[in-house]
Design a protein around this motif. Structure first.
Motif, PDB file in Angstrom:
ATOM      1  N   GLY A   1       3.103  12.632  -0.983  1.00 29.11           N
ATOM      2  CA  GLY A   1       4.404  13.216  -0.663  1.00 29.11           C
ATOM      3  C   GLY A   1       5.354  13.145  -1.846  1.00 29.11           C
ATOM      4  N   ILE A   2       5.327  12.019  -2.548  1.00 28.97           N
ATOM      5  CA  ILE A   2       6.218  11.852  -3.690  1.00 28.97           C
ATOM      6  C   ILE A   2       5.879  12.895  -4.760  1.00 28.97           C
ATOM      7  CG2 ILE A   2       6.899  10.287  -5.533  1.00 28.97           C
ATOM      8  CD1 ILE A   2       6.295   7.964  -3.621  1.00 28.97           C
ATOM      9  N   LEU A   3       4.592  13.084  -4.940  1.00 33.61           N
ATOM     10  CA  LEU A   3       4.121  14.069  -5.904  1.00 33.61           C
ATOM     11  C   LEU A   3       4.694  15.450  -5.556  1.00 33.61           C
ATOM     12  CD1 LEU A   3       2.171  13.765  -8.250  1.00 33.61           C
ATOM     13  CD2 LEU A   3       0.289  14.301  -6.722  1.00 33.61           C
ATOM     14  N   LEU A   4       4.623  15.779  -4.293  1.00 34.01           N
ATOM     15  CA  LEU A   4       5.059  17.091  -3.834  1.00 34.01           C
ATOM     16  C   LEU A   4       6.566  17.262  -3.998  1.00 34.01           C
ATOM     17  CD1 LEU A   4       3.821  19.605  -2.537  1.00 34.01           C
ATOM     18  CD2 LEU A   4       4.333  18.635  -0.307  1.00 34.01           C
ATOM     19  N   VAL A   5       7.294  16.235  -3.554  1.00 26.91           N
ATOM     20  CA  VAL A   5       8.749  16.319  -3.622  1.00 26.91           C
ATOM     21  C   VAL A   5       9.206  16.410  -5.077  1.00 26.91           C
ATOM     22  CG1 VAL A   5      10.883  15.033  -3.248  1.00 26.91           C
ATOM     23  CG2 VAL A   5       9.199  15.201  -1.432  1.00 26.91           C
TER      24      VAL A   5
ATOM     25  N   VAL B   1       0.870  -1.177   0.000  1.00 27.41           N
ATOM     26  CA  VAL B   1       0.000   0.000   0.000  1.00 27.41           C
ATOM     27  C   VAL B   1       0.902   1.220   0.000  1.00 27.41           C
ATOM     28  CG1 VAL B   1      -1.762   1.288   1.226  1.00 27.41           C
ATOM     29  CG2 VAL B   1      -1.691  -1.172   1.415  1.00 27.41           C
ATOM     30  N   ASN B   2       0.666   2.110  -0.947  1.00 26.15           N
ATOM     31  CA  ASN B   2       1.539   3.265  -0.998  1.00 26.15           C
ATOM     32  C   ASN B   2       0.733   4.533  -0.809  1.00 26.15           C
ATOM     33  OD1 ASN B   2       3.609   4.978  -1.358  1.00 26.15           O
ATOM     34  ND2 ASN B   2       4.242   4.201  -3.344  1.00 26.15           N
TER      35      ASN B   2
ATOM     36  N   ALA C   1       9.516   4.009  -0.565  1.00 26.96           N
ATOM     37  CA  ALA C   1       8.246   4.173   0.133  1.00 26.96           C
ATOM     38  C   ALA C   1       7.790   2.839   0.695  1.00 26.96           C
ATOM     39  CB  ALA C   1       7.208   4.718  -0.820  1.00 26.96           C
ATOM     40  N   ASP C   2       7.302   2.879   1.893  1.00 25.56           N
ATOM     41  CA  ASP C   2       6.921   1.634   2.577  1.00 25.56           C
ATOM     42  C   ASP C   2       5.438   1.660   2.893  1.00 25.56           C
ATOM     43  OD1 ASP C   2       7.535  -0.831   3.717  1.00 25.56           O
ATOM     44  OD2 ASP C   2       7.731   0.065   5.704  1.00 25.56           O
ATOM     45  N   GLN C   3       5.016   0.926   3.888  1.00 20.47           N
ATOM     46  CA  GLN C   3       3.591   0.834   4.146  1.00 20.47           C
ATOM     47  C   GLN C   3       3.040   2.039   4.903  1.00 20.47           C
ATOM     48  OE1 GLN C   3       2.228  -1.880   2.654  1.00 20.47           O
ATOM     49  NE2 GLN C   3       3.474  -3.639   2.870  1.00 20.47           N
ATOM     50  N   ILE C   4       1.916   1.878   5.571  1.00 19.84           N
ATOM     51  CA  ILE C   4       1.112   3.040   5.952  1.00 19.84           C
ATOM     52  C   ILE C   4       1.810   4.073   6.845  1.00 19.84           C
ATOM     53  CG2 ILE C   4      -0.994   3.712   7.168  1.00 19.84           C
ATOM     54  CD1 ILE C   4      -1.914   0.801   6.034  1.00 19.84           C
ATOM     55  N   VAL C   5       2.384   3.628   7.949  1.00 24.06           N
ATOM     56  CA  VAL C   5       2.997   4.615   8.833  1.00 24.06           C
ATOM     57  C   VAL C   5       4.116   5.359   8.127  1.00 24.06           C
ATOM     58  CG1 VAL C   5       4.205   5.011  10.985  1.00 24.06           C
ATOM     59  CG2 VAL C   5       2.482   3.250  10.862  1.00 24.06           C
ATOM     60  N   SER C   6       4.964   4.600   7.435  1.00 27.87           N
ATOM     61  CA  SER C   6       6.057   5.277   6.772  1.00 27.87           C
ATOM     62  C   SER C   6       5.515   6.122   5.629  1.00 27.87           C
ATOM     63  CB  SER C   6       7.096   4.274   6.288  1.00 27.87           C
ATOM     64  OG  SER C   6       6.502   3.362   5.414  1.00 27.87           O
ATOM     65  N   GLY C   7       4.379   5.716   5.082  1.00 29.44           N
ATOM     66  CA  GLY C   7       3.736   6.555   4.069  1.00 29.44           C
ATOM     67  C   GLY C   7       3.366   7.908   4.650  1.00 29.44           C
TER      68      GLY C   7
END
Lengths: 322, 286, 352
Positions: B42-46, B36-37, B76-82
């Motif tokens: 965030g990736i979009l923003l960066v 789950v990403n 990118a990892d799962q939910i918390v790290s997302g």
């Protein structure tokens, strides 16, 4: 292989294997050798004694039972499995007070689903289960029923809880343990200490996370909790799976003690020796149906095996379903 | 009604849909692989920021795009790290923006993208991003459903244990899914920056999550994801176009989210996630 | 004779995570050519010392306690609520709405009524994904995210089109009776800082959550369900009902955030007031290992971080705080797993 002149080292904790196959036995305990014996000149009990370090207590003897009244009545039960296929088909039996009914079946013949249905964890599509006067499909009757589940890690205990918290699992709503919405810590402490002492759970600390206990002690937590419940029916699934000899012995004694006290017990085990040792009657399941009910004294492993694999069919069922 | 379907209107749909479609496409890959990403946002923003920053330095938007893509190998990892990645993206973009442009909310203006003159006859197609998006959708479909890689990726998302026992490297495939997700999302970020000729703080404005919605509504397929993205783009463009309706823009913007919840609940055909999505795979210790 | 040992292991992960993130922050500061010693020196000297600053920190910690608890309760219940942002938006909006339009409510009850409305709004916003999960198996992570956007969009539509004070993005002011008094007016301390009595509410709710989780029967059931849904079902707990309940309680806690900003500070609801406290609450909970009393400490910590970053804004961009928060989350989730594993090994050794 032995006949080919090969040397075979067999490492096992199953004593009957040792007794039938080996010539010599080396017994180890806590990393060191405690003895070496000729198989022919020793007994399983002696090896067991050496393995655990002291005498394995003489098991509690079954007392002959008088005709007690029927505690559980299972009638025409049909249950589906997770894939919605029929797992239990039209199964009927009764268990009396002070009786252990064993269920023998090869894995996957509906015995797990049968137990789940009787204990209220799985809905059944047909038939009924009557425990004394209450109906087991009703969740309220968890009090009338003690359940030692097949997979203790999955169902029987909450791994993240302490021993104390696990000892009230499923009983936490009993008025003894909770007043209004609050848990009564003093009463629970007392209860936990009683079980830890009575069932010899080690280490004797109720505040430890249950996952730091050995498998045998975890099982004692489950067995202790369920047997201290004073329920009319005890359902025990694989109660000794993965335990060492001493723990097995302990659990067996506890079950027999409950039987002698007049409880009705449904015992499911994949170990035929265990069934023959404990049960009064043994029901064999094959492809979801009952394929025979035997009095333990009148049968043996070989015969049970034939019925479990479907080579022989239907015996003793008429009497049981009367 | 005729006036609605002008070229300008179609262009607008495309403009709005691209940053939905590309991350949705990316998420299809990562989820098919079992991850789950929710860091799409965030990736979009960066990557939008990286695009402007690099462009500001080099003057070449194309280099910025490349940079946006590379930047996103942020694993990118799962939910918390997302969530962490999303928070990090907000922080790092503003932080860097302040340093580079002396304002934490706006960058300097960057050059737009060159139009492809050889397609000038068909104005909508002049936008290279549009063509690229279309091609990527087709390529993704083929990759996911017609190649060995796609089969393995899907196996890893459904039943990693089985895939592992057949000798498929679960970690590597999941990583591949994520990198593709990052790359595609980065491309969308680049498009955002190029389209607006600058970076503004928080410019992703929830598009990463709309993309997630598009992927779910598209039932974890590339073509479905594109269709859902176009649908969202169409609804939004329509609201903007109809002046009388524009006061309801906020309500129209709820549509993708509502639709996602309805689809997830199984009201419009069952939409089922890959079985092992969100569960980190750990080999049994022996 | 063995003395009871206080268990400090659980603190190791969060402490290391904080240290690491500050270290990485130092590298960032170095990278932009400033001295980490100066920056951190300024940071700490500005956030400790006088009572105004303390008041500012407490003001920032208050909403984090609510959202931290919201995250912690859902984690404890085995669910992931990333919808605190939407829940608190809906909740705070309802709080303001009752505060400014509840003329028919007796003035002594207006403030509690506004709080209840806020909490109920948050609870509803949480219960919907809970219900969808229990009934249809729809994943709560996706649905709570979706509910964030739906909540924000709905509220911003209502504020800009229905309940707007022209030329602003906020609602009309609440009635005086609904206001929560500021501490500087009550006590004379914290002069000029917006910290208000809702801090007391937050502390009480933290303590109540602690009692709830560990001393009450519903709390026991919640934790059992969170740790093992199968075992909970075995114990006769209605797991589907728990799912709705956990997210409702979690949302209800997030819905109390309005008490600080709306009732205690600005006295109106303003779009975008929350500044991500819904998400930072997740970090607050993780760092506190989902313990309600730990959350008091970690909220203060994040309050310091939030306010401190403003004080150093002249030297380094204040967004440094966001970066530190994100790094902390990353390290907490990675490290706490390692530390827990190690801890278990130690305990098993001592048990054997």
């Amino acid at each position: 292989m032995k006949k080919q002149g090969k040397t075979v080292i067999l490492i096992t904790h199953k004593l009957n294997e040792v007794m039938t196959i080996s010539d010599r036995v080396t017994v180890m305990r806590r990393g060191s050798v405690v003895g070496e014996l000729e198989t022919a000149s020793t007994s399983a009990r002696e090896i067991a004694r050496m393995m655990v370090g002291d005498d394995v207590g003489q098991p509690v003897q079954k007392v002959p039972r008088g005709g007690g009244e029927t505690v559980v009545n299972v009638e025409h039960l049909s249950v589906l499995n997770d894939r919605l296929l029929p797992a239990v088909r039209d199964v009927s039996f009764t268990i009396d007070q002070g009786e252990i009914l064993g269920i023998a079946a090869v894995e996957g013949n509906g015995q797990s689903e049968l137990v789940q249905a009787i204990t209220g964890l799985r809905r059944f599509i047909n038939g009924r289960v009557v425990v004394r006067s209450g109906n087991a499909s009703d969740r309220l009757s968890t009090r009338a029923l003690a359940h030692i589940p097949e997979d203790r890690i999955k169902f029987g205990i909450v791994l993240g809880f302490t021993v104390l918290e696990n000892l009230i699992l499923g009983r936490h709503r009993e008025p003894e343990f909770s007043r209004l919405m609050l848990l009564d810590r003093a009463k629970i402490d007392e209860h936990a200490e009683r079980i830890i002492e009575g069932f010899d759970i080690r280490p004797r600390r109720k505040d430890l996370p249950v996952k730091s206990l050995s498998g045998g002690n975890q099982q004692k937590v489950v067995v202790g909790r369920e047997l201290s419940k004073d329920a009319a029916l005890i359902v025990a699934s694989q109660p000794t799976r993965g335990l060492d000899i001493r723990a097995i012995d302990f659990v067996h004694s506890a079950i027999i003690r409950e039987r002698n006290r007049g409880k009705a017990i449904l015992l499911l085990s994949s170990d035929l020796t265990e069934l023959l040792e404990l049960a009064d009657r043994i029901a064999v399941m094959y492809e979801g149906r009952l394929n025979g009910i035997f009095h333990t004294s009148e049968t043996n492993e070989r015969e049970l095996g034939l019925y479990m694999t479907g080579f022989q069919k239907h015996r003793g069922l008429e009497a049981a379903q009367s | 009604m005729d006036a609605l379907f002008t070229l300008a209107f179609l262009t607008q749909i495309a403009r709005i849909s691209i940053p939905y479609a590309l991350p949705a496409l990316g998420a299809t890959f990562s989820e098919r692989g079992g991850v789950v990403n929710i860091a799409l946002e965030g990736i979009l923003l960066v990557s939008a920021f990286a695009t402007t920053a690099a462009a500001f330095v080099t003057g070449s938007p194309m280099f910025g795009i490349l940079c946006g893509v590379i930047c996103v190998t942020l694993k990118a990892d799962q939910i918390v790290s997302g969530i962490a990645v999303n928070l990090f993206a907000v922080g790092i973009t503003k932080f860097s923006c302040q340093l580079l442009f002396n304002s934490s909310s706006n960058s300097a203006r960057i050059a737009g993208i060159e139009q492809w003159s050889f397609l000038a006859a068909v104005p909508v197609l002049k936008n290279p991003f549009l063509i690229t998006t279309g091609l990527l959708v087709v390529a993704s479909h083929i990759l996911l459903f017609r190649t060995k890689f796609g089969l393995r990726l899907r196996a890893v998302g459904e039943h990693p244990e089985a895939a592992d026992s057949l000798g498929v490297n679960v970690a590597r495939l999941r990583y591949a899914g994520l990198i593709m997700c990052g790359g595609l999302t980065g491309l969308a970020g680049a498009w955002l920056a190029v389209d607006q000729h600058s970076f503004t703080d928080g410019m992703s404005a929830g598009r990463g999550f709309i993309a997630l919605a598009a992927m779910i509504i598209g039932k974890w397929t590339p073509i479905g994801a594109l269709s859902a993205a176009l649908l969202f783009g169409f609804a939004e463009s329509l609201t903007i176009q109809l002046e009388s309706a524009s006061r309801y823009l906020q309500l129209v913007q709820m549509i993708p989210y509502l639709l996602t919840m309805i689809v997830l609940a199984g009201f419009i055909g069952r939409s089922t996630a890959p079985a092992s999505v969100g569960i980190p795979y750990e080999k049994e210790a022996i | 004779m063995r003395l009871p040992r206080v268990n400090f292991y659980p603190l190791a992960g969060p402490a290391v995570a904080s240290a690491v993130s500050f270290a990485i922050g130092a590298l960032l500061i170095l990278a932009i050519g400033r001295s980490p010693v100066d920056v951190y020196g300024l940071f700490f000297s500005q956030t400790f010392g006088n009572s105004y600053v303390l008041g500012q920190v407490l003001f920032r910690a208050t909403p984090l306690m609510f959202t931290g608890l919201a995250a912690a309760i859902s984690f404890r219940g085995g669910l992931f609520n990333i919808g605190a942002e939407g829940q608190l938006t809906v909740g705070a909006f309802l709080t303001a709405l009752v505060g400014c339009s509840g003329h028919w409510i007796p003035s002594g009850l207006l403030m509690p009524a506004a709080l209840v409305a806020g909490s109920a709004g948050g609870a509803l916003w949480g219960a919907i994904p809970g219900f969808l999960k229990a009934r249809f198996g729809a994943h709560e992570v996706i649905n709570t995210i979706m509910m964030n956007f739906i909540g924000t969009a709905l509220v911003s539509y209502l504020v800009t089109n229905v309940f707007l004070v022209p030329a602003t993005v906020h609602t009309p002011a609440i009635a005086r009776a609904a206001e929560i008094p500021r501490l500087d007016l009550l006590t004379g301390a914290f002069q000029g800082a917006p910290v208000n009595l809702s801090l007391l509410l937050a502390l009480c709710v933290c303590y109540a959550s602690y009692i709830f989780l560990w001393k009450s029967r519903p709390g026991y059931e919640l934790r059992a369900t969170g740790l093992s849904r199968n075992a909970a079902a075995y114990a006769g707990i209605d797991v589907a009902r728990q799912t709705v309940l956990v997210l409702a309680v979690s949302g209800g806690l997030a819905g109390l955030v309005g008490s600080n900003f709306v009732l205690g500070y600005k006295h109106y609801f303003e779009l975008g007031f929350s500044e991500n406290v819904g998400f930072i609450g997740i970090a607050v909970a993780l760092l506190a290992k989902n313990h309600p009393l730990g959350i008091i400490a970690t909220s203060l910590f994040f309050g310091i971080l939030g306010y401190g970053s403003l004080t150093i804004n002249t030297v380094v961009p204040k967004e440094l705080a966001n970066i530190l928060e994100a790094i902390m989350i990353m390290f907490v989730i990675v490290l706490s797993r390692l530390v827990d594993r190690w801890m278990l090994a130690v305990q098993q050794k001592s048990a054997a």
